[in-house]
Design an enzyme around this catalytic site. Structure first.
Site, PDB file in Angstrom:
ATOM      1  N   LYS A  22      -9.266  -1.587 -12.813  1.00 33.86           N
ATOM      2  CA  LYS A  22      -8.631  -2.519 -11.880  1.00 33.86           C
ATOM      3  C   LYS A  22      -9.335  -2.500 -10.528  1.00 33.86           C
ATOM      4  O   LYS A  22      -9.576  -3.555  -9.924  1.00 33.86           O
ATOM      5  CB  LYS A  22      -7.164  -2.143 -11.697  1.00 33.86           C
ATOM      6  CG  LYS A  22      -6.482  -2.880 -10.545  1.00 33.86           C
ATOM      7  CD  LYS A  22      -5.220  -2.187 -10.108  1.00 33.86           C
ATOM      8  CE  LYS A  22      -4.783  -2.742  -8.762  1.00 33.86           C
ATOM      9  NZ  LYS A  22      -3.579  -2.097  -8.241  1.00 33.86           N
ATOM     10  N   ASN A  23      -9.699  -1.306 -10.051  1.00 32.95           N
ATOM     11  CA  ASN A  23     -10.281  -1.188  -8.722  1.00 32.95           C
ATOM     12  C   ASN A  23     -11.708  -1.710  -8.639  1.00 32.95           C
ATOM     13  O   ASN A  23     -12.274  -1.802  -7.551  1.00 32.95           O
ATOM     14  CB  ASN A  23     -10.226   0.265  -8.254  1.00 32.95           C
ATOM     15  CG  ASN A  23      -8.812   0.721  -7.941  1.00 32.95           C
ATOM     16  OD1 ASN A  23      -7.914  -0.100  -7.776  1.00 32.95           O
ATOM     17  ND2 ASN A  23      -8.597   2.018  -7.887  1.00 32.95           N
ATOM     18  N   ARG A 102      -2.689  -6.309  -1.505  1.00 35.83           N
ATOM     19  CA  ARG A 102      -3.501  -5.958  -0.351  1.00 35.83           C
ATOM     20  C   ARG A 102      -4.984  -6.263  -0.546  1.00 35.83           C
ATOM     21  O   ARG A 102      -5.670  -6.683   0.383  1.00 35.83           O
ATOM     22  CB  ARG A 102      -3.318  -4.470  -0.044  1.00 35.83           C
ATOM     23  CG  ARG A 102      -3.977  -4.075   1.251  1.00 35.83           C
ATOM     24  CD  ARG A 102      -3.706  -2.637   1.611  1.00 35.83           C
ATOM     25  NE  ARG A 102      -4.320  -2.366   2.902  1.00 35.83           N
ATOM     26  CZ  ARG A 102      -3.756  -2.590   4.072  1.00 35.83           C
ATOM     27  NH1 ARG A 102      -2.551  -3.110   4.122  1.00 35.83           N
ATOM     28  NH2 ARG A 102      -4.388  -2.336   5.203  1.00 35.83           N
ATOM     29  N   CYS A 126       2.067  -0.906   3.608  1.00 33.78           N
ATOM     30  CA  CYS A 126       1.964  -0.620   2.186  1.00 33.78           C
ATOM     31  C   CYS A 126       2.905   0.529   1.879  1.00 33.78           C
ATOM     32  O   CYS A 126       3.156   1.366   2.731  1.00 33.78           O
ATOM     33  CB  CYS A 126       0.524  -0.253   1.823  1.00 33.78           C
ATOM     34  SG  CYS A 126       0.294   0.256   0.111  1.00 33.78           S
ATOM     35  N   ARG A 131      -2.840   1.913   6.096  1.00 38.85           N
ATOM     36  CA  ARG A 131      -4.189   1.460   5.756  1.00 38.85           C
ATOM     37  C   ARG A 131      -4.656   0.319   6.673  1.00 38.85           C
ATOM     38  O   ARG A 131      -4.838  -0.814   6.258  1.00 38.85           O
ATOM     39  CB  ARG A 131      -4.250   1.026   4.289  1.00 38.85           C
ATOM     40  CG  ARG A 131      -3.919   2.161   3.345  1.00 38.85           C
ATOM     41  CD  ARG A 131      -4.356   1.890   1.935  1.00 38.85           C
ATOM     42  NE  ARG A 131      -3.445   1.023   1.218  1.00 38.85           N
ATOM     43  CZ  ARG A 131      -3.523   0.784  -0.086  1.00 38.85           C
ATOM     44  NH1 ARG A 131      -4.457   1.350  -0.798  1.00 38.85           N
ATOM     45  NH2 ARG A 131      -2.673  -0.002  -0.671  1.00 38.85           N
ATOM     46  N   PRO A 132      -4.858   0.581   7.964  1.00 36.12           N
ATOM     47  CA  PRO A 132      -5.221  -0.464   8.907  1.00 36.12           C
ATOM     48  C   PRO A 132      -6.583  -1.067   8.597  1.00 36.12           C
ATOM     49  O   PRO A 132      -7.425  -0.449   7.952  1.00 36.12           O
ATOM     50  CB  PRO A 132      -5.241   0.266  10.257  1.00 36.12           C
ATOM     51  CG  PRO A 132      -5.504   1.689   9.905  1.00 36.12           C
ATOM     52  CD  PRO A 132      -4.815   1.907   8.603  1.00 36.12           C
ATOM     53  N   LEU A 135     -11.382  -0.982  10.593  1.00 37.74           N
ATOM     54  CA  LEU A 135     -12.750  -0.715  10.151  1.00 37.74           C
ATOM     55  C   LEU A 135     -13.449  -1.993   9.692  1.00 37.74           C
ATOM     56  O   LEU A 135     -14.631  -2.201   9.967  1.00 37.74           O
ATOM     57  CB  LEU A 135     -12.755   0.310   9.011  1.00 37.74           C
ATOM     58  CG  LEU A 135     -12.274   1.720   9.334  1.00 37.74           C
ATOM     59  CD1 LEU A 135     -12.335   2.592   8.086  1.00 37.74           C
ATOM     60  CD2 LEU A 135     -13.104   2.333  10.445  1.00 37.74           C
ATOM     61  N   ASP A 317      -5.508   8.624  -6.361  1.00 39.42           N
ATOM     62  CA  ASP A 317      -4.811   7.826  -7.374  1.00 39.42           C
ATOM     63  C   ASP A 317      -4.395   8.631  -8.598  1.00 39.42           C
ATOM     64  O   ASP A 317      -3.759   8.088  -9.502  1.00 39.42           O
ATOM     65  CB  ASP A 317      -5.686   6.644  -7.812  1.00 39.42           C
ATOM     66  CG  ASP A 317      -5.653   5.492  -6.821  1.00 39.42           C
ATOM     67  OD1 ASP A 317      -4.823   5.525  -5.895  1.00 39.42           O
ATOM     68  OD2 ASP A 317      -6.454   4.547  -6.982  1.00 39.42           O
ATOM     69  N   ILE A 339      -5.463  11.503   1.908  1.00 40.40           N
ATOM     70  CA  ILE A 339      -5.905  10.105   2.017  1.00 40.40           C
ATOM     71  C   ILE A 339      -4.814   9.216   2.591  1.00 40.40           C
ATOM     72  O   ILE A 339      -5.023   8.487   3.562  1.00 40.40           O
ATOM     73  CB  ILE A 339      -6.363   9.564   0.651  1.00 40.40           C
ATOM     74  CG1 ILE A 339      -7.387  10.504   0.008  1.00 40.40           C
ATOM     75  CG2 ILE A 339      -6.937   8.159   0.804  1.00 40.40           C
ATOM     76  CD1 ILE A 339      -8.671  10.672   0.791  1.00 40.40           C
ATOM     77  N   ARG A 409       1.212  -3.715 -12.453  1.00 40.00           N
ATOM     78  CA  ARG A 409       0.104  -4.061 -11.567  1.00 40.00           C
ATOM     79  C   ARG A 409      -1.174  -3.328 -11.947  1.00 40.00           C
ATOM     80  O   ARG A 409      -2.268  -3.802 -11.635  1.00 40.00           O
ATOM     81  CB  ARG A 409       0.460  -3.724 -10.116  1.00 40.00           C
ATOM     82  CG  ARG A 409       1.498  -4.628  -9.472  1.00 40.00           C
ATOM     83  CD  ARG A 409       1.701  -4.254  -8.008  1.00 40.00           C
ATOM     84  NE  ARG A 409       0.421  -4.080  -7.349  1.00 40.00           N
ATOM     85  CZ  ARG A 409       0.066  -2.992  -6.652  1.00 40.00           C
ATOM     86  NH1 ARG A 409       0.903  -1.971  -6.548  1.00 40.00           N
ATOM     87  NH2 ARG A 409      -1.110  -2.924  -6.078  1.00 40.00           N
TER      88      ARG A 409
END
Length: 430
Positions: A22-23, A102, A126, A131-132, A135, A317, A339, A409
């Site tokens: 998925k990622n 996201r 989230c 998770r701004p 960056l 994860d 994380i 998901r």
């Protein structure tokens, strides 16, 4: 509404096919916006997030088509998806779509690179942390983008319609920011260097696909990426890498039940830190032709000490799944989450099943118990939901898991794959 019923006590034995990651699938689909030709992606997992992203891409003018299965082909073989963004008809990604997933914010990079402008809703918070996106925006600014944030939207423009190369040094590793800058840099004028880039296999998979599309990228798989921008990219075919998170999840399900499972298609080189932790826990994960075999080494599970890290470290994860496994280990495990600051929401649900877990800041101390007992529990996020399944596989009686939309998901046909190796699990109306 649906729920999962898991009746514990069965050992898992057999083969589980591992789906496409998925990622990797999501950023690869977004990369299709970089070209007016067709990008064909094989081994695409059938997930709610993939279906939603198709809708988002269509909003920008892309045509998406899923090829039918070949006669006799296993239903567990991923889809082939054809995406053609011949013309970008809208450079706005609205809040009602971005807020649902996201990763859809990542369209900012390709839209800005190809069209010279983009208007993308901020994704907001989230369930597992803020998770701004600072960056992302600072990096694109260094590439010449003029960026404003107005009424919840990032409005970005490239002077003269094109970004330019730059040296980007990320203060911390970010998979999302690496994806966005990598995609944007492929069409930028001149050379872009990304330092402290994410090294995850999914990032490398995207980079390899971009090279097939005509991008010039050096350093794939390393923390320093060098991209020489080109005038245009073309279509390509690419098969999505196997999902190491799904593989690790089923590995822990097998270990939890004292089973013996071959994870078909799993790649050991993508799971080295995980395999080391499993060895410490008394679980063998051995590379074989066709995949990774998982079984306990010799009896009981043993407690471990782990902290999550960017790749090649232990993945965040897989943290929730490991915690579920350690509820039945001998001794006290220490699991530190480095994380995401809010990724212990599954703890209270595991406690409902009889787990003995205490929290000390960013660290969970998990004392193994003799037995877990089934109970109604609620999924709080994607990985937390599957940790409850793992716990339920070893619990006495029936575990009832609610809010399955989290699970859908990120895990394709989870209950079917588990039933095929002996699990007593079913999906029913809530």
């Amino acid at each position: 509404m649906e729920k999962l019923l898991v009746r514990g006590g069965n050992r898992l034995k057999g083969e589980i096919p591992i789906s496409g990651a998925k990622n990797a699938a999501l950023p690869l689909m977004i990369a299709a916006l970089l070209t007016d030709e067709t990008l064909t992606l094989h081994n695409t997992p059938r997930l709610a997030d993939v279906a939603l992203l198709q809708k988002i891409l269509r909003n920008h003018g892309a045509d998406t088509m899923i090829a039918g299965k070949k006669p006799g082909q296993s239903r567990f073989v991923g889809d082939t998806v054809h995406i053609t963004a011949a013309e970008i008809i809208d450079t706005t990604a609205p809040y009602d779509l971005v807020s649902k997933m996201r990763a859809s914010f990542w369209v900012l990079g390709p839209l800005l690179a190809r069209c010279g402008e983009a208007r993308v809703s901020l994704p907001g918070g989230c369930a597992i942390g803020t998770r701004p996106v600072d960056l992302y925006l600072k990096a694109l600014s260094r590439m010449g983008a003029e960026i404003d944030v107005e009424q919840g939207y990032v409005i970005a423009r490239a002077p003269k319609g094109r970004l330019h190369g730059a040296r980007i040094v990320f203060p911390k590793v970010s998979v999302g920011a690496t994806h966005v800058v990598l995609m944007a840099a492929t069409l930028a004028r001149g050379e872009t260097v990304i330092e402290n880039a994410a090294r995850e296999p999914e990032v490398a998979d995207v980079a390899e696909c971009l090279v097939k599309m005509g991008a010039k990228i050096e350093g794939i798989g390393r923390s320093s990426l060098r991209i020489e921008g080109v005038e245009r990219l073309h279509g390509a075919e690419h098969s999505i890498v196997a999902d190491r998170i799904e593989a690790g999840t089923y590995a822990m399900a097998a270990a939890m039940t004292d089973g013996d499972v071959l994870l078909c298609g799993a790649r050991a080189e993508h799971l080295s830190a995980f395999i080391d932790v499993m060895a410490s826990a008394g679980v063998m994960a051995t590379a074989e032709e066709g995949g990774l075999r998982v079984r306990r080494a010799n009896g009981a599970l043993q407690a471990v000490t782990v902290e999550t890290q960017p790749f090649p470290g232990f993945p965040t994860d897989l943290q929730a799944q490991l915690m579920a496994l350690m509820t039945r280990a001998q001794g006290v495990s220490s699991i530190r989450e480095t994380i995401f600051e809010n990724r212990f929401m599954h703890v209270q649900e595991l406690v409902r099943l009889g787990a003995d877990i205490s929290l000390m800041g960013d660290t969970a101390l998990v004392k193994g118990v003799e037995a877990l007992k089934g109970a109604p529990v609620m999924a709080t996020d994607l990985r937390a939901s599957v940790s409850l399944v793992i716990a339920g596989l070893a619990a006495e009686g029936e575990t009832e898991i609610h809010r399955l939309y989290h699970l859908d998901r990120g895990f394709e046909a989870l209950e079917e794959k588990l039933r095929a190796v002996g699990a007593d699990i079913e999906r029913v109306a809530a």
